[in-house]
Write an enzyme that holds these catalytic residues in place. Structure first.
Site, PDB file in Angstrom:
ATOM      1  N   ARG A 140     -10.128  29.150 -45.201  1.00  0.00           N
ATOM      2  CA  ARG A 140      -8.744  29.840 -45.710  1.00  0.00           C
ATOM      3  C   ARG A 140      -8.161  29.074 -47.027  1.00  0.00           C
ATOM      4  O   ARG A 140      -7.073  28.911 -47.244  1.00  0.00           O
ATOM      5  CB  ARG A 140      -7.705  29.730 -44.567  1.00  0.00           C
ATOM      6  CG  ARG A 140      -7.997  30.657 -43.456  1.00  0.00           C
ATOM      7  CD  ARG A 140      -7.234  30.286 -42.094  1.00  0.00           C
ATOM      8  NE  ARG A 140      -5.639  30.120 -42.585  1.00  0.00           N
ATOM      9  CZ  ARG A 140      -4.724  29.774 -41.462  1.00  0.00           C
ATOM     10  NH1 ARG A 140      -5.221  29.827 -40.394  1.00  0.00           N
ATOM     11  NH2 ARG A 140      -3.505  30.074 -41.945  1.00  0.00           N
ATOM     12  N   GLY A 155      -9.113  22.960 -34.484  1.00  0.00           N
ATOM     13  CA  GLY A 155      -9.177  22.551 -36.074  1.00  0.00           C
ATOM     14  C   GLY A 155      -7.638  22.406 -36.455  1.00  0.00           C
ATOM     15  O   GLY A 155      -6.651  23.018 -35.763  1.00  0.00           O
ATOM     16  N   ASN A 156      -7.409  22.345 -37.694  1.00  0.00           N
ATOM     17  CA  ASN A 156      -6.333  22.195 -38.471  1.00  0.00           C
ATOM     18  C   ASN A 156      -6.099  23.709 -39.013  1.00  0.00           C
ATOM     19  O   ASN A 156      -6.935  24.022 -40.148  1.00  0.00           O
ATOM     20  CB  ASN A 156      -6.263  21.186 -39.423  1.00  0.00           C
ATOM     21  CG  ASN A 156      -5.209  21.273 -40.307  1.00  0.00           C
ATOM     22  OD1 ASN A 156      -4.227  21.270 -40.030  1.00  0.00           O
ATOM     23  ND2 ASN A 156      -5.568  21.556 -41.738  1.00  0.00           N
ATOM     24  N   GLU A 157      -4.982  24.276 -38.721  1.00  0.00           N
ATOM     25  CA  GLU A 157      -4.690  25.526 -39.347  1.00  0.00           C
ATOM     26  C   GLU A 157      -5.973  26.758 -39.476  1.00  0.00           C
ATOM     27  O   GLU A 157      -5.743  27.471 -40.195  1.00  0.00           O
ATOM     28  CB  GLU A 157      -4.255  25.317 -41.018  1.00  0.00           C
ATOM     29  CG  GLU A 157      -2.901  24.392 -40.966  1.00  0.00           C
ATOM     30  CD  GLU A 157      -2.864  23.831 -42.559  1.00  0.00           C
ATOM     31  OE1 GLU A 157      -1.710  23.329 -42.572  1.00  0.00           O
ATOM     32  OE2 GLU A 157      -3.610  24.089 -43.171  1.00  0.00           O
ATOM     33  N   GLN A 158      -6.462  26.516 -38.411  1.00  0.00           N
ATOM     34  CA  GLN A 158      -7.878  27.408 -38.521  1.00  0.00           C
ATOM     35  C   GLN A 158      -8.601  27.457 -36.965  1.00  0.00           C
ATOM     36  O   GLN A 158      -8.651  26.369 -36.633  1.00  0.00           O
ATOM     37  CB  GLN A 158      -8.852  27.053 -39.397  1.00  0.00           C
ATOM     38  CG  GLN A 158     -10.054  28.036 -39.584  1.00  0.00           C
ATOM     39  CD  GLN A 158      -9.706  29.515 -39.923  1.00  0.00           C
ATOM     40  OE1 GLN A 158      -9.017  29.829 -39.092  1.00  0.00           O
ATOM     41  NE2 GLN A 158     -10.326  29.913 -41.050  1.00  0.00           N
TER      42      GLN A 158
END
Lengths: 237, 262
Positions: free
Chosen positions: A161, A200-203
């Site tokens: 992303r 995970g972070n933002e995903q």
């Protein structure tokens, strides 16, 4: 009640997995997050003696009796946490790591974590672009009552992303990712402060990794029953 | 040798791989580096990273001050070999006949080739995994054991675009490693991508049977009046005979002061 010995025969050159009969505790001192009560820790020691040889190995850990639950609130979509059946308002802080050159001493962790407790936090979120934090980090979170939200090593920016969009299928070696994830879980899973594993972070991790992590980390059926706030007719043990 | 763990966190040396003409076998048999070290060898920070060792020896400016990080060459420009380093140490241990000695690395970034007393072994890739090797059979009978570890950076260290950005060119995302090292909106890039023996190194002595990764879980009933502690562990018998074991679990609680309840 809190001392138990069992005999076990292990064939040569083999590994045996063994589960002790559960140890019973009446009204144990519970472990509570910062600001909700004491962070009571018991010393657990496991030892193995071999006939004809004597003590062969021993292991010890400071263990906290607590039950941590978290659910997604249908109304707000936010995640609600409960500790020992009590709802808790999360006052959390972001954590990347303690030092960019990884000079991660026990003294440094003690100071960092106590600082967060003094700031009246009750949760630390370990961001997915940083580290799986170390046992010393968790040890002081156990002592000071800081719940830990631990992310695995996926970030929106580097995994599908970002700008430019890159690695939409995450790391090249998914098996290696799972080897590291499983070993990390075994390293950290006994700490009272460990509240949540996060993909995970933002995903979301790639499907195969995410499915494997969810499968590996699902709650054992035995604990499904006692994880509800219902009075049980009979003791499933 | 006493049962238990001993950390190896002192007396380490390091040298850039391109400056060392010897092999791992020679380093751990006939040509160990001298102590105190002479160039290209230097005192090393273990646990730590290559950059931490270079900073400790004042071979780079401290990247945390001003724009000094800009004066340290990035791995994308220097090439991987520039941050591929040897780490060397020695340790004493003389386990008895039925004892075993494990050499443990709690984390290495990113992969390594290990030599102990002339015997080589590769440590597989991955920044977040432990390595434990039973080295009982390759110990030096004289008691002094020589250990050299060649540490390789992540496979995909990436290149930082002129505009920086979150995660640089994202190449580091191809590896199983910390991603912040290519820089983020709040963070300058780490020039060696945190290459190194970045967590605890230890040796542990056990008898014929070893305890592996116990798992402790508590369950509660009757509104937390009744609780159970469930404990599972793996036990490995490394001897060549049937091990008749007695395994014990004990829980103690420190009451107020130093009074213990067992």
């Amino acid at each position: 009640e809190h001392l138990l010995s069992q005999d076990l025969k292990i064939p040569p050159k083999t590994r045996s997995q063994y589960t002790f009969p559960p140890l019973f505790f009446y009204k144990p001192q519970l472990w509570w997050p910062n600001g909700m009560g004491k962070q009571y820790l018991y010393n657990v020691e496991i030892r193995v003696d071999v006939k004809g040889y004597g003590e062969s190995d021993s292991w010890r850990h400071n263990f906290g009796f607590r039950r941590i639950q978290s659910t997604i609130d249908a109304t707000t979509g936010g995640r609600l946490f409960k500790v020992n059946g009590q709802p808790i308002f999360i006052r959390g802080g972001n954590w990347i790591l303690s030092d960019g050159l990884l000079r991660l001493s026990e003294k440094r962790y003690h100071t960092d974590i106590r600082f967060h407790a003094d700031m009246n936090f009750n949760m630390i979120r370990c961001w997915g672009g940083g580290l799986a934090e170390r046992p010393e980090f968790y040890h002081y979170c156990d002592i000071y009552g800081l719940l830990v939200w631990q992310e695995f090593w996926i970030t929106g920016d580097c995994d599908g992303r970002g700008i430019p969009v890159s690695n939409p299928d995450g790391p090249l070696d998914h098996d290696l990712f799972l080897v590291c994830a499983r070993d990390t879980v075994k390293l950290l899973r006994n700490h009272a402060s460990l509240a949540l594993w996060v993909g995970g972070n933002e995903q979301t991790p790639p499907d195969d990794i995410n499915t494997a992590l969810k499968n590996d980390l699902r709650l054992h059926p035995l604990f499904q029953t006692c994880d509800k706030d219902v009075e049980l007719e009979e003791d499933p043990l | 040798a006493p049962i238990g763990k001993t950390k190896l966190d002192a007396g380490w040396l390091a040298a850039r791989s391109t400056d060392v003409k010897l092999t791992g076998v020679q380093l751990t048999t006939t040509h160990p580096p001298s102590s105190p070290p002479s160039p290209p060898w230097m005192e090393a920070a273990v646990p730590g990273t290559v950059l931490g060792t270079l900073l400790r020896n004042k071979l780079v400016p401290d990247p945390f001050y001003g724009l000094k990080n800009e004066t340290i060459i990035d791995i994308a420009d220097s090439g991987r070999d520039y941050y591929t380093f040897w780490f060397f140490t020695s340790f004493k241990c003389s386990p008895s006949t039925h004892q075993h000695l494990d050499l443990n690395f709690r984390a290495i970034n990113y992969s390594a080739d290990l030599y102990l007393n002339g015997h080589g072994k590769s440590l597989p890739k991955g920044m977040f995994r432990r390595h434990s090797l039973d080295v009982s059979d390759i110990l030096n009978p004289a008691g002094i054991n020589l250990l050299a570890v060649l540490i390789h950076p992540p496979d995909n260290p990436g290149r930082i675009p002129p505009e920086g950005g979150q995660g640089g060119d994202h190449e580091i995302g191809k590896d199983v490693a910390a991603q912040y090292v290519e820089g983020w909106d709040w963070m300058a890039p780490i020039r060696d991508r945190n290459t190194g023996i970045w967590d605890e190194v230890s040796i542990s002595v056990t008898g014929p049977v070893k305890i592996i990764d116990p798992h402790l879980v508590s369950s509660f009933f009757d509104d937390f009046k009744r609780a159970y502690l469930h404990s599972t562990a793996e036990f490995e018998n490394r001897s060549s005979w049937l091990a008749e074991c007695s395994i014990t679990i004990q829980v103690t609680a420190e009451l107020e002061g130093s009074i213990c309840l067992i």
